[in-house]
Design a protein around this motif. Sequence first.
Motif, PDB file in Angstrom:
ATOM      1  N   THR A 124       0.853  -1.194   0.000  1.00  0.00           N
ATOM      2  CA  THR A 124       0.000   0.000   0.000  1.00  0.00           C
ATOM      3  C   THR A 124       0.887   1.241   0.000  1.00  0.00           C
ATOM      4  OG1 THR A 124      -0.097   0.412   2.396  1.00  0.00           O
ATOM      5  CG2 THR A 124      -1.561  -1.295   1.531  1.00  0.00           C
ATOM      6  N   ALA A 125       0.280   2.398  -0.048  1.00  0.00           N
ATOM      7  CA  ALA A 125       1.035   3.632   0.170  1.00  0.00           C
ATOM      8  C   ALA A 125       1.629   3.594   1.575  1.00  0.00           C
ATOM      9  CB  ALA A 125       0.122   4.840   0.015  1.00  0.00           C
ATOM     10  N   ALA A 126       2.772   4.276   1.765  1.00  0.00           N
ATOM     11  CA  ALA A 126       3.405   4.342   3.089  1.00  0.00           C
ATOM     12  C   ALA A 126       2.602   5.284   3.989  1.00  0.00           C
ATOM     13  CB  ALA A 126       4.838   4.837   2.942  1.00  0.00           C
ATOM     14  N   VAL A 127       2.694   5.030   5.312  1.00  0.00           N
ATOM     15  CA  VAL A 127       1.906   5.777   6.294  1.00  0.00           C
ATOM     16  C   VAL A 127       2.860   6.465   7.274  1.00  0.00           C
ATOM     17  CG1 VAL A 127       0.256   5.487   8.193  1.00  0.00           C
ATOM     18  CG2 VAL A 127      -0.061   4.212   6.052  1.00  0.00           C
ATOM     19  N   SER A 128       2.719   7.775   7.443  1.00  0.00           N
ATOM     20  CA  SER A 128       3.596   8.540   8.341  1.00  0.00           C
ATOM     21  C   SER A 128       3.353   8.147   9.792  1.00  0.00           C
ATOM     22  CB  SER A 128       3.319  10.039   8.206  1.00  0.00           C
ATOM     23  OG  SER A 128       3.707  10.459   6.934  1.00  0.00           O
ATOM     24  N   ILE A 129       4.418   8.142  10.576  1.00  0.00           N
ATOM     25  CA  ILE A 129       4.304   7.802  11.997  1.00  0.00           C
ATOM     26  C   ILE A 129       5.117   8.767  12.844  1.00  0.00           C
ATOM     27  CG2 ILE A 129       3.755   5.337  11.864  1.00  0.00           C
ATOM     28  CD1 ILE A 129       6.886   4.931  12.115  1.00  0.00           C
ATOM     29  N   LYS A 130       4.743   8.837  14.139  1.00  0.00           N
ATOM     30  CA  LYS A 130       5.487   9.657  15.098  1.00  0.00           C
ATOM     31  C   LYS A 130       5.499   8.918  16.431  1.00  0.00           C
ATOM     32  CE  LYS A 130       1.369  12.399  16.167  1.00  0.00           C
ATOM     33  NZ  LYS A 130       0.547  11.197  16.035  1.00  0.00           N
ATOM     34  N   PRO A 131       6.363   9.326  17.343  1.00  0.00           N
ATOM     35  CA  PRO A 131       6.381   8.650  18.642  1.00  0.00           C
ATOM     36  C   PRO A 131       4.996   8.676  19.283  1.00  0.00           C
ATOM     37  CG  PRO A 131       8.288  10.095  18.425  1.00  0.00           C
ATOM     38  CD  PRO A 131       7.410  10.366  17.237  1.00  0.00           C
ATOM     39  N   GLY A 132       4.614   7.557  19.890  1.00  0.00           N
ATOM     40  CA  GLY A 132       3.291   7.443  20.500  1.00  0.00           C
ATOM     41  C   GLY A 132       2.305   6.678  19.630  1.00  0.00           C
ATOM     42  N   ASP A 133       2.572   6.578  18.336  1.00  0.00           N
ATOM     43  CA  ASP A 133       1.650   5.869  17.446  1.00  0.00           C
ATOM     44  C   ASP A 133       1.739   4.358  17.652  1.00  0.00           C
ATOM     45  OD1 ASP A 133       0.739   8.188  16.310  1.00  0.00           O
ATOM     46  OD2 ASP A 133       1.906   8.005  14.461  1.00  0.00           O
ATOM     47  N   VAL A 134       0.566   3.732  17.557  1.00  0.00           N
ATOM     48  CA  VAL A 134       0.486   2.278  17.586  1.00  0.00           C
ATOM     49  C   VAL A 134       0.145   1.820  16.170  1.00  0.00           C
ATOM     50  CG1 VAL A 134      -0.794   0.282  18.464  1.00  0.00           C
ATOM     51  CG2 VAL A 134      -0.216   2.191  19.998  1.00  0.00           C
ATOM     52  N   VAL A 135       0.955   0.931  15.632  1.00  0.00           N
ATOM     53  CA  VAL A 135       0.737   0.437  14.270  1.00  0.00           C
ATOM     54  C   VAL A 135       0.553  -1.072  14.307  1.00  0.00           C
ATOM     55  CG1 VAL A 135       1.885   0.057  12.039  1.00  0.00           C
ATOM     56  CG2 VAL A 135       1.950   2.324  13.111  1.00  0.00           C
ATOM     57  N   VAL A 136      -0.477  -1.535  13.619  1.00  0.00           N
ATOM     58  CA  VAL A 136      -0.677  -2.978  13.451  1.00  0.00           C
ATOM     59  C   VAL A 136      -0.788  -3.248  11.956  1.00  0.00           C
ATOM     60  CG1 VAL A 136      -2.018  -5.012  14.092  1.00  0.00           C
ATOM     61  CG2 VAL A 136      -1.969  -3.030  15.622  1.00  0.00           C
ATOM     62  N   SER A 137       0.076  -4.124  11.459  1.00  0.00           N
ATOM     63  CA  SER A 137       0.027  -4.544  10.065  1.00  0.00           C
ATOM     64  C   SER A 137      -0.542  -5.953  10.051  1.00  0.00           C
ATOM     65  CB  SER A 137       1.441  -4.523   9.483  1.00  0.00           C
ATOM     66  OG  SER A 137       1.443  -5.073   8.187  1.00  0.00           O
ATOM     67  N   ARG A 138      -1.710  -6.127   9.444  1.00  0.00           N
ATOM     68  CA  ARG A 138      -2.398  -7.426   9.472  1.00  0.00           C
ATOM     69  C   ARG A 138      -2.415  -8.026   8.072  1.00  0.00           C
ATOM     70  NH1 ARG A 138      -5.190  -7.210  14.337  1.00  0.00           N
ATOM     71  NH2 ARG A 138      -5.823  -5.120  15.003  1.00  0.00           N
ATOM     72  N   PHE A 139      -1.578  -9.017   7.861  1.00  0.00           N
ATOM     73  CA  PHE A 139      -1.567  -9.771   6.608  1.00  0.00           C
ATOM     74  C   PHE A 139      -2.322 -11.070   6.810  1.00  0.00           C
ATOM     75  CE2 PHE A 139       2.230  -7.616   4.721  1.00  0.00           C
ATOM     76  CZ  PHE A 139       1.845  -7.635   3.395  1.00  0.00           C
ATOM     77  N   LEU A 140      -3.262 -11.372   5.925  1.00  0.00           N
ATOM     78  CA  LEU A 140      -3.866 -12.686   5.941  1.00  0.00           C
ATOM     79  C   LEU A 140      -2.719 -13.684   5.733  1.00  0.00           C
ATOM     80  CD1 LEU A 140      -6.715 -14.030   5.879  1.00  0.00           C
ATOM     81  CD2 LEU A 140      -6.451 -14.145   3.409  1.00  0.00           C
TER      82      LEU A 140
END
Length: 265
Positions: free
Chosen positions: A238-254
Amino acid sequence: MTKTLSDAEIYALADLMADARDNARSVPKLTIQHPNMNLDDAYAVQNELRRRLVAAGEKVIGWKAGLTSKNKMVQMGLALPTIGFLTDKMALVEGPKVSLKGLIHPKVESEIAFVTKSELRGPDCTEHDVLAATDFVCAALEVIDSRFVDFKFDGPSVVADNSSSARYIPGARARYPADVDLRTIGVVLERNGEIAAMGAAADVMGHPARAIAMVVNVMASLGLSLPAGSFVMSGAVTAAVSIKPGDVVVSRFLEFGDISVKFVD
Ligand code: OOG
Ligand code: MG
């Protein structure tokens, strides 16, 4: 294509890019100073960056493909698949405290990674050769960071910046490539509980193994082969997603499970 820059100019650009990386200071894209710079020049700078890190004790554990999906090409306005190298020092582990220290304007990307069991050599490497040489596939969350002002660059600049490589987090669940359909696997990328991007892996050159073949074929033009045991990322789905300290990221691949991280300073 042949180089337009002298060795002294290549070393000076490697100095500039290494300094931008080490001090988290963005610089203007290189083609402003060197309008005729081409991809051969750019890979010469990338080779010099790699040589210096290896001389300093880092181990090259694999490679990555960049700008291999339509989603990424549209986001960056650049339809040029590129490669970059990955070292042991860039690796991070999934968890609640993943540090963004030393990065300028990081973004995350959901990718499929291949781990190889035999050597691959271009220039005629195909998707089939890649699958035959693959030990297993897994998910990866890449944290990219451009060393260029406002994340703006062109082909030669991004190649000289090691294709924005910064950090990567391998996923824990390995699959045999024959057991999964690598085209139809979907991913949902969440930031702070909201869907930030989603897509299917076929967006990566029709099949992510083709992106690995591209890496091997570009490596051949640099006089390199891909050793057995390499970890190779096929590029953001996908397009890249900007992040900063404090962000929670979950990448869910089937098929590959989730990669969950909380980013901190
Ligand atoms: C270049 C690197 C792109 C990918 O997966 O497409 C990349 C960039 O967009 O900064 O790693
Ligand atoms: Mg990537």
